[in-house]
Design a protein around this motif. Sequence first.
Motif, PDB file in Angstrom:
ATOM      1  N   MET A  99      -2.233   4.024   0.308  1.00  0.00           N
ATOM      2  CA  MET A  99      -3.174   4.851  -0.423  1.00  0.00           C
ATOM      3  C   MET A  99      -2.754   6.302  -0.268  1.00  0.00           C
ATOM      4  O   MET A  99      -1.950   6.628   0.620  1.00  0.00           O
ATOM      5  CB  MET A  99      -4.608   4.651   0.122  1.00  0.00           C
ATOM      6  CG  MET A  99      -5.139   3.228  -0.015  1.00  0.00           C
ATOM      7  SD  MET A  99      -6.792   3.046   0.709  1.00  0.00           S
ATOM      8  CE  MET A  99      -7.718   4.196  -0.316  1.00  0.00           C
ATOM      9  N   PRO A 100      -3.238   7.188  -1.139  1.00  0.00           N
ATOM     10  CA  PRO A 100      -2.893   8.611  -0.982  1.00  0.00           C
ATOM     11  C   PRO A 100      -3.243   9.110   0.413  1.00  0.00           C
ATOM     12  O   PRO A 100      -4.370   8.978   0.879  1.00  0.00           O
ATOM     13  CB  PRO A 100      -3.752   9.297  -2.052  1.00  0.00           C
ATOM     14  CG  PRO A 100      -3.945   8.249  -3.098  1.00  0.00           C
ATOM     15  CD  PRO A 100      -4.052   6.952  -2.353  1.00  0.00           C
ATOM     16  N   GLY A 101      -2.247   9.649   1.093  1.00  0.00           N
ATOM     17  CA  GLY A 101      -2.456  10.166   2.435  1.00  0.00           C
ATOM     18  C   GLY A 101      -2.459   9.109   3.513  1.00  0.00           C
ATOM     19  O   GLY A 101      -2.716   9.426   4.686  1.00  0.00           O
ATOM     20  N   MET A 102      -2.167   7.855   3.177  1.00  0.00           N
ATOM     21  CA  MET A 102      -2.205   6.785   4.178  1.00  0.00           C
ATOM     22  C   MET A 102      -1.113   5.760   3.851  1.00  0.00           C
ATOM     23  O   MET A 102      -1.047   5.260   2.725  1.00  0.00           O
ATOM     24  CB  MET A 102      -3.570   6.100   4.183  1.00  0.00           C
ATOM     25  CG  MET A 102      -3.740   5.044   5.267  1.00  0.00           C
ATOM     26  SD  MET A 102      -5.414   4.366   5.256  1.00  0.00           S
ATOM     27  CE  MET A 102      -6.376   5.843   5.652  1.00  0.00           C
TER      28      MET A 102
END
Length: 363
Positions: free
Chosen positions: A197-200
Amino acid sequence: MARTGRPKAELVLTDDERETLNRWARRRTSSQALALRCRIVLECATGASNRDVAALLGVEEHTVSRWRARFVRDRLEGLTDEPRPGGPRKITDAQVEEVVVKTLETTPKDATHWSTRSMAKEVGLSQSAITRIWRTFGLKPHLVDTFKLSKDPQFIEKVRDVVGLYLAPPEHALVLCVDEKTQIQALDRSAPVLPMMPGMPERRTHDYVRGGVTTLFAALNTATGEVIGQIHRRHRAVEFKKFLVRIDREVPAGLDVHLICDNASTHKTPAIQRWLTAHPRFHVHFTPTSSSWLNQVERWFALLTDKQIRRGVHRNVQSLERDIRNWIKTWNEEPKPFVWTKTADEILERLARYLKRIPDSGH
């Protein structure tokens, strides 16, 4: 009407200066910047205006004006680069030498290798200074490579044989690098994989469930990069013979087949020898012991591992084998051969240099 604008500095050359400028402008070892400055001064000495010189040499007019003025003021010395602005150097050559020598010849009392923190404390410099020095001299104490020396008594002959096939393959023949990737595990995670996911990043459990193992037999065409693959659940001479039959079926009958193999026992059994005798177009070339790096199919196996197997999730062997077959099919749609560049002499010379660095190597 007289031309208006900033008056140009009068420039007159002596015979020695003209000779030096012409020599610097033509000298191969001169930098392009210095050669251009010399040509600017030579053109200005003809009486041409800054605008005309700029148009002739393809530079800006202010560039001509600057170097004309610098030469009038400082003569030949004015054409060299001036010291750049900045603070004075704080780290001496002796301090740099101390860092390099300690890194190469010593170890800290409480560790097997130096870190930037421990070296900075040892020599009284900052961590950033240690990092810059190590980067400049290519020193990486935190990294270690492994190697293994072959004890094959025919090492030199086998290296020349295999490398000769890579660099000068025989006519009307196919050179295939053959090997088996054994014990490929079908691994499933104990919980579902959480997608990226965005940032993960993607997340998965550290534990896994084993779903069985399989073996991939592969033959890499060194000329085209295409791969003949066959999957078996076991790794024996029986399976290797079946793979040879597959190769014999897929390679056109008019071509000889040169197989580059390692020294696995499955490649040398009496049954395999009998099969090879019955198929005289097959010629086997063995790599030296402990020298898998000579077999190009090992590089292809590494790509398969990185792109498909390492992060793959497979509940059973069937799904693993299906993904491997699909990956081979995709690869063969746009195969990429590996280009071998090192000659046998270059390989042997480099090995000799390594042996000289190893204490008690006997060489």
